[in-house]
Write a protein that holds these residues in place. Structure first.
Motif, mmCIF file in Angstrom:
data_model
loop_
_atom_site.group_PDB
_atom_site.id
_atom_site.type_symbol
_atom_site.label_atom_id
_atom_site.label_comp_id
_atom_site.label_asym_id
_atom_site.label_seq_id
_atom_site.Cartn_x
_atom_site.Cartn_y
_atom_site.Cartn_z
ATOM 1 N N CYS A 90 31.478 21.786 49.136
ATOM 2 C CA CYS A 90 30.522 22.902 49.193
ATOM 3 C C CYS A 90 30.382 23.582 47.831
ATOM 4 O O CYS A 90 29.358 24.216 47.548
ATOM 5 N N GLY A 91 31.392 23.457 46.975
ATOM 6 C CA GLY A 91 31.333 24.075 45.650
ATOM 7 C C GLY A 91 30.328 23.446 44.719
ATOM 8 O O GLY A 91 30.079 23.972 43.628
ATOM 9 N N LYS A 92 29.714 22.339 45.110
ATOM 10 C CA LYS A 92 28.658 21.761 44.280
ATOM 11 C C LYS A 92 27.380 22.599 44.309
ATOM 12 O O LYS A 92 26.474 22.357 43.513
ATOM 13 N N ALA A 93 27.337 23.571 45.197
ATOM 14 C CA ALA A 93 26.183 24.458 45.282
ATOM 15 C C ALA A 93 26.355 25.598 44.288
ATOM 16 O O ALA A 93 26.390 26.779 44.653
ATOM 17 N N CYS A 94 26.440 25.258 43.013
ATOM 18 C CA CYS A 94 26.549 26.274 41.967
ATOM 19 C C CYS A 94 26.037 25.671 40.665
ATOM 20 O O CYS A 94 26.001 24.448 40.502
ATOM 21 N N PRO A 95 25.623 26.505 39.710
ATOM 22 C CA PRO A 95 25.069 25.978 38.458
ATOM 23 C C PRO A 95 26.017 25.061 37.702
ATOM 24 O O PRO A 95 25.580 24.115 37.051
ATOM 25 N N ARG A 117 22.458 30.276 29.987
ATOM 26 C CA ARG A 117 23.206 29.363 29.111
ATOM 27 C C ARG A 117 24.604 29.134 29.687
ATOM 28 O O ARG A 117 25.340 30.082 29.953
ATOM 29 N N LEU A 118 24.960 27.878 29.879
ATOM 30 C CA LEU A 118 26.281 27.540 30.411
ATOM 31 C C LEU A 118 27.216 27.210 29.258
ATOM 32 O O LEU A 118 26.775 26.750 28.199
ATOM 33 N N PRO A 119 28.513 27.409 29.448
ATOM 34 C CA PRO A 119 29.465 27.169 28.348
ATOM 35 C C PRO A 119 29.549 25.690 27.993
ATOM 36 O O PRO A 119 29.536 24.825 28.874
ATOM 37 N N SER A 120 29.634 25.413 26.714
ATOM 38 C CA SER A 120 29.808 24.030 26.276
ATOM 39 C C SER A 120 31.280 23.650 26.231
ATOM 40 O O SER A 120 31.628 22.465 26.271
ATOM 41 N N ASP A 121 32.145 24.636 26.175
ATOM 42 C CA ASP A 121 33.580 24.397 26.160
ATOM 43 C C ASP A 121 34.025 23.913 27.538
ATOM 44 O O ASP A 121 33.869 24.620 28.539
ATOM 45 N N TRP A 126 33.341 25.221 35.375
ATOM 46 C CA TRP A 126 33.884 25.516 36.704
ATOM 47 C C TRP A 126 33.829 24.243 37.518
ATOM 48 O O TRP A 126 32.764 23.759 37.893
ATOM 49 N N ARG A 127 34.981 23.672 37.769
ATOM 50 C CA ARG A 127 35.025 22.444 38.559
ATOM 51 C C ARG A 127 34.553 22.745 39.974
ATOM 52 O O ARG A 127 34.890 23.774 40.550
ATOM 53 N N HIS A 128 33.851 21.797 40.581
ATOM 54 C CA HIS A 128 33.286 22.077 41.894
ATOM 55 C C HIS A 128 34.330 22.173 42.995
ATOM 56 O O HIS A 128 34.094 22.807 44.017
ATOM 57 N N ASP A 129 35.506 21.527 42.800
ATOM 58 C CA ASP A 129 36.545 21.671 43.816
ATOM 59 C C ASP A 129 37.092 23.101 43.832
ATOM 60 O O ASP A 129 37.275 23.709 44.894
ATOM 61 N N VAL A 130 37.317 23.660 42.624
ATOM 62 C CA VAL A 130 37.769 25.046 42.527
ATOM 63 C C VAL A 130 36.648 25.986 42.980
ATOM 64 O O VAL A 130 36.889 26.986 43.673
ATOM 65 N N ALA A 131 35.410 25.672 42.594
ATOM 66 C CA ALA A 131 34.278 26.502 42.994
ATOM 67 C C ALA A 131 34.159 26.575 44.509
ATOM 68 O O ALA A 131 33.896 27.635 45.086
ATOM 69 N N GLY A 132 34.355 25.442 45.177
ATOM 70 C CA GLY A 132 34.258 25.441 46.631
ATOM 71 C C GLY A 132 35.260 26.371 47.275
ATOM 72 O O GLY A 132 34.945 27.117 48.214
ATOM 73 N N ALA A 133 36.503 26.342 46.758
ATOM 74 C CA ALA A 133 37.527 27.226 47.307
ATOM 75 C C ALA A 133 37.186 28.682 47.035
ATOM 76 O O ALA A 133 37.379 29.557 47.903
ATOM 77 N N SER A 166 46.320 27.699 41.525
ATOM 78 C CA SER A 166 46.761 28.964 42.106
ATOM 79 C C SER A 166 45.536 29.791 42.443
ATOM 80 O O SER A 166 44.420 29.505 41.990
ATOM 81 N N VAL A 167 45.717 30.851 43.224
ATOM 82 C CA VAL A 167 44.574 31.688 43.600
ATOM 83 C C VAL A 167 43.970 32.358 42.371
ATOM 84 O O VAL A 167 42.770 32.613 42.320
ATOM 85 N N GLN A 168 44.827 32.612 41.359
ATOM 86 C CA GLN A 168 44.296 33.197 40.125
ATOM 87 C C GLN A 168 43.357 32.235 39.409
ATOM 88 O O GLN A 168 42.473 32.650 38.669
ATOM 89 N N GLY A 169 43.536 30.951 39.650
ATOM 90 C CA GLY A 169 42.708 29.957 38.990
ATOM 91 C C GLY A 169 41.334 29.787 39.594
ATOM 92 O O GLY A 169 40.521 29.015 39.093
ATOM 93 N N LEU A 170 41.043 30.507 40.678
ATOM 94 C CA LEU A 170 39.741 30.365 41.325
ATOM 95 C C LEU A 170 38.649 31.171 40.630
ATOM 96 O O LEU A 170 37.462 30.915 40.830
ATOM 97 N N LYS A 171 39.026 32.144 39.842
ATOM 98 C CA LYS A 171 38.034 33.011 39.208
ATOM 99 C C LYS A 171 37.409 32.307 38.013
ATOM 100 O O LYS A 171 38.122 31.844 37.115
ATOM 101 N N PRO A 172 36.094 32.196 37.973
ATOM 102 C CA PRO A 172 35.460 31.505 36.836
ATOM 103 C C PRO A 172 35.645 32.289 35.545
ATOM 104 O O PRO A 172 35.624 33.522 35.529
ATOM 105 N N LYS A 173 35.826 31.554 34.449
ATOM 106 C CA LYS A 173 35.989 32.208 33.151
ATOM 107 C C LYS A 173 34.640 32.582 32.544
ATOM 108 O O LYS A 173 34.580 33.341 31.573
ATOM 109 N N HIS A 174 33.586 32.031 33.090
ATOM 110 C CA HIS A 174 32.242 32.314 32.595
ATOM 111 C C HIS A 174 31.365 32.627 33.802
ATOM 112 O O HIS A 174 31.196 31.785 34.682
#
Length: 974
Positions: A90-95, A117-121, A126-133, A166-174
């Motif tokens: 479900c996390g594939k539903a994001c930019p 503009r999305l980050p080039s780094d 944001w990986r879609h597996d993490v995004a889904g969670a 970890s749950v802290q890793g779910l927050k996008p950096k961008h």
């Protein structure tokens, strides 16, 4: 109730705004560029995965796992399994994901889903597996009304590409990668709701589980989610669907069913019938007249009220493995398990066990032979495996005999990943040959040959490393663990794991205990402390508690079976009933010294000539390859005309396999007709265990007591063997040691390097009691009574009480040994699946924190086995016009190989190099690289070549290396 129409009709029926319907209908899950030229919509992939999960429920999952999923879902296990497998993407539903492919992103933008503009780094993507969670977790908490239920479910989504954040890793950096505004929020919500309704839940709240799986069960479930995703991601099995009006659960089911059939996938026993007679699995199926020790193990399997651990200790040659298979059938039938994994100490011991398991499985259903996997790197040299797994229709690299296109099968693929993984630095992998129907398929599913998939077959035999891999904090560990859940696990020769490997074994036992996987451990020489540690580890898992210590009763005798299990997950039971008699009476075995600490083994060779002058079978076991080669040279140079065979780890694969098979044929059980009048087998530790030969006389280097006893297990092993009268009584000559200062033993340097001084001092003391002092003197005993004395000798060898004479400085040697053991334990901790402080965690959150990224089986070997690194290389010979394989077969100017028969001959020249050669080659950054012509070949492109020049040698560091067809790899120091 599930929706039978298209998802567009469903969205309209749900009252979604038309603009949301249009936007959801544009979200892609598989890009055209990576999906055979056809875009596949996101909801289509979610439904495909759910449909694959449904087929897996019916034809792959064990009854025990289905029962657990029914329990935690309130009786809707099938539906809930479909949901958790399908919701994973479900996390594939994001930019962050939708922007990955410009062509497929254009319709998404045109529908009104835009991004800046999305980050080039790569690190800020944001990986879609993490995004889904991240997208799903707050909704689960809100709509399930319970953060506890959400807490164990969201990591299953977050971890489906191999690691658990970890749950802290779910927050996008961008911020931009998540999608801003009401439009993105609406489609993200709709994707979850539409999929959930499509498969049959009334809504997300309706999908709330009524119970929770424990963490080990979660890990197994996570691996099954990965399996379903990988199958549904195969573009050759699931073509693209770009029109949302054609996407439905009904069409997904048709696609999943067709894909499952094309791939040839299936489970094992399913629900195995409980035998009517308690001994049928042993006497009926295996045709074994039950020995008391075998019957005891099977009876314990019948009597255990819940899945648990059994430790069977019985003499060498007692028939423990057959009894373990019979016990596995009983456990599987009683507790709803679907297969068996048999773990062996080495590749060499795995091959004969594979043949045995294959015959056993055929007694249930001949077609099940295609579900028996052999898991080790040399399996392609096993003729039976090749006949079954590389059938006449499919050859070693996926090309069928009917001329179909070759597969992209790559046994050295880094991750076995799916197409979108390439965006995250992982290689894509295609699992089948042409994707076309194969109605004539008569072999097993080649899908299981993919990297990390072997344990997913119903029945597997392989090195114990595959069990240990499932206890490492490495990527896709859940897929390995999923291959163990639902099986009975049998570990043979469990004592063979050294202290480093044992840390992974104990970690595996903790997870298996929590997952309610029955485990049978087998050994003839298990030290009491190791028995205790195994029981404690399994019960720690079964009780979901750290540092459980349950007193294991001292066995009443030998053979014996110790059983351990947890009742209702609350109380531990450990029992060891009255021991049963061995099938054969104990025999007095004479022990004598043959003092010789000369690495050249001249005294050994002359003794062999003398002892075998009038015939007989002599087994010589030494601790070093160079010493084995030296003994062989001395015998041949002296004109010894008996049959002499040399067996060690520096033989190339083909020669080692041929000689092992010949030894088993001539000296194995029932081989009287072929048994030679005179034969000498000179071997290293390869002959120490699971080497079912019968020697008349054993000459062996000193080794730790348990290993020494294992070697003695090859002596007078089979009843009814004809022998010369001179060898009517079993006799052992112990060498590799001589008298040193103050009467203290002086050991071969190689022996000290391998085993350490303390264990050798203890063994020398025990031998001296039976053989008299090294310097000469009175014996304390007439020999060892085998097998009756085995457990006592092992217990004394590893006990706390000092046994050596005062002048031997045993206490100092013990402290050196203990410090090294503690360091090795510490070295292993960094690679274990969980640290001690993490064992009580209830979910998979953060499991891979600080984990390692082992990329290949060889890298994993370095994780679960310590010591200096060594590699395997393929020996080739350079000639003026190109290269030849070790047997002289021409392979081209640059090493090119087009004929798969030639590939087999070439790889038959694979040999493991001593660590110093590996280090030298790496330091020089020369040699030990694949030949240029191997680049495009899946079996060869990662295979280092050891190139022997026209004079037959190569120089690595200060060593000159050659290969002799009799001696094997010969290393001469510079």
């Amino acid at each position: 109730m599930e929706h039978t129409g298209s998802i567009v009709d469903l969205m309209r029926g749900m009252g979604l705004p038309q603009e949301t319907i249009a936007r959801v209908s544009r979200l892609w899950g598989k890009s055209a560029a990576r999906n055979g030229g056809r875009t596949h919509l996101l909801l289509g992939h979610l439904l495909d995965t759910a449909a694959v999960a449904e087929v897996m429920w019916d034809r792959y999952l064990s009854a025990a796992l289905r029962h657990r999923l029914e329990e935690i879902s309130g009786g809707r296990g099938r539906l809930w399994f479909m949901w958790i497998c399908g919701i994973h993407d479900c996390g594939k539903a994001c930019p962050a994901f939708q922007a990955m492919d410009d062509a497929d992103a254009a319709p998404v933008r045109a529908a009104g889903l835009v991004w800046g503009r999305l980050p080039s780094d790569r690190r800020q993507r944001w990986r879609h597996d993490v995004a889904g969670a991240a997208l799903l977790r707050p909704r689960l908490v809100a709509e399930w009304g319970s953060s506890e239920s959400a807490a164990w479910v969201w990591p299953l989504v977050a971890g489906h590409h191999g690691t658990f954040p970890s749950v802290q890793g779910l927050k996008p950096k961008h911020r931009e990668v998540q999608g801003r505004g009401a439009a993105w929020e609406a489609v993200q919500r709709a994707v979850v709701d539409v999929f959930t309704r499509a498969i049959g839940f009334a809504g997300l709240a309706d999908a709330r589980p009524v119970g929770a799986l424990n963490r080990a069960e979660q890990l197994g479930l996570s691996g099954l989610i990965v399996m379903a995703d990988w199958i549904a991601s195969d573009s050759e099995q699931f073509d693209g669907m770009a029109d949302a009006r054609t996407v439905s659960l009904a069409s997904a089911r048709q696609r999943a069913e067709a894909a499952w059939q094309r791939l040839g996938l299936r489970g094992g026993w399913d629900e195995l019938a409980i035998p009517e007679d308690r001994l049928t699995p042993l006497a009926g199926r295996l045709g074994v007249p039950p020995r008391a020790s075998q019957q005891e193990l099977v009876e314990r399997a019948w009597s255990m009220p819940v899945p648990g651990l059994m430790v069977a200790e019985a003499p060498m040659g007692e028939g423990k493995t057959k009894a373990a298979l019979a016990a596995a059938e009983v456990l599987a039938a009683r507790f709803g398990l679907d297969g068996v994994f048999v773990a062996m100490p080495t590749q060499a011991t795995s091959d004969p066990m594979y043949e045995q398991v294959l015959e056993w499985v055929r007694t249930f259903d001949p077609e099940l032979e295609a579900q028996v996997a052999l898991l080790h790197g040399k399996r392609r040299f096993n003729p039976t495996w090749r006949e079954i797994w590389e059938s006449k229709r499919i050859d070693p690299v996926g090309q069928s005999a009917r001329g179909e296109e070759p597969a992209a099968l790559d046994p050295f693929d880094v991750y076995g990943a799916t197409e979108e993984d390439a965006e995250y630095g992982m290689s894509a992998w295609t699992s089948d040959a042409s994707g076309r129907p194969q109605e004539e398929r008569d072999g097993p599913a080649r899908w299981f040959l993919g990297n990390k998939r072997g344990l997913l077959t119903a029945f597997a035999v392989g090195t114990v490393d595959h069990l240990l891999y499932a206890a490492t904090r490495t990527r896709h560990v859940m897929l390995r663990f999923a291959g163990l859940v639902g099986k009975v696990v049998v570990v043979d020769e469990v004592h063979a794991a050294d202290v480093y490997m044992r840390q992974f074994l104990l970690e595996a036992l903790r997870w298996l205990g929590q997952a309610k996987v029955p485990v049978v451990l087998l050994s003839a020489t298990l030290p009491p402390a190791q028995r205790q540690a195994c029981v404690d580890a399994y019960l720690s898992g079964a009780l979901s508690a750290a540092d459980v210590v349950c007193s294991v009763p001292e066995p009443a005798g030998y053979p014996c079976v110790t059983a351990a299990y947890a009742l209702n997950g609350a109380s531990a039971v450990v029992s060891s009933r009255e021991a049963v008699p061995s099938w054969r009476a104990s025999t007095s075995t004479r022990i004598d010294w043959l003092p010789d600490a000369d690495p050249d083994g001249g005294l050994l060779a002359s003794t062999v000539r003398k002892e075998a002058a009038d015939g007989g079978v002599v087994l010589v076991v030494v601790n070093q390859v160079d010493r084995a080669q030296a003994v062989h040279r001395a015998l041949t140079e002296a004109g010894f005309d008996g049959q002499v065979r040399l067996l060690h780890g520096r033989l190339c694969s083909a020669h080692r396999a041929e000689r092992t098979e010949e030894c088993l044929r001539l000296l194995g059980p029932g081989a009287n007709e072929e048994r030679p009048e005179r034969m000498v087998v000179i071997a290293t530790q390869l002959a120490e265990q699971s080497f079912d030969v019968d020697a008349d006389l054993l000459i062996t280097d000193l080794a730790p007591a348990d290993l020494l006893l294992q070697r003695i297990g090859r002596l007078h092993r089979h009843s009814g063997t004809r022998r010369p009268s001179a060898f009517a009584e079993p006799r052992v000559l112990v060498s590799g040691v001589a008298v040193g200062e103050r009467g203290r033993p002086r050991f071969l340097p190689a022996s000290k390097g391998i085993y350490g001084e303390w264990a050798l001092l203890r063994a020398a003391t025990l031998v001296a009691e039976a053989a008299g002092p090294l310097s000469g003197g009175t014996r304390q005993t007439d020999g060892w009574s085998i097998p009756a004395d085995v457990p006592g000798l092992v217990a004394r060898a590893y006990g706390e009480a000092e046994v050596c004479p005062p002048d031997w400085d045993e206490a100092v040697a013990r402290e050196v040994w203990r410090a090294k053991e503690q360091q090795r334990e510490k070295d292993a901790e960094g690679f274990l699946l969980t640290r001690p402080r993490e064992w009580g965690a209830p979910t998979l959150e953060g499991l891979h924190y600080g984990g390692i990224q082992a990329a290949s089986e060889e890298d994993l070997d370095a994780v679960v086995r310590d010591g200096k690194r060594s590699v395997e290389a393929v020996i080739v010979r350079r000639s003026a016009s190109g290269y030849r394989a070790i047997d002289g077969t021409w392979i081209g100017v640059h090493g090119e190989v087009d004929d798969e028969t030639v590939v087999g001959r070439l790889l038959g020249g694979t040999v493991r190099l001593p660590s110093r050669l590996t280090e030298a080659a790496e330091a020089e950054e020369t040699g030990l690289v694949p030949l240029p012509g191997w680049t495009g070949h899946p079996w060869l492109r990662y295979a280092p070549a050891l190139v022997l020049e026209e004079d037959g040698t190569a120089v690595l560091g200060k060593d000159r290396v050659s290969y002799d067809d009799v001696l094997g790899l010969v290393v001469e120091g510079g």
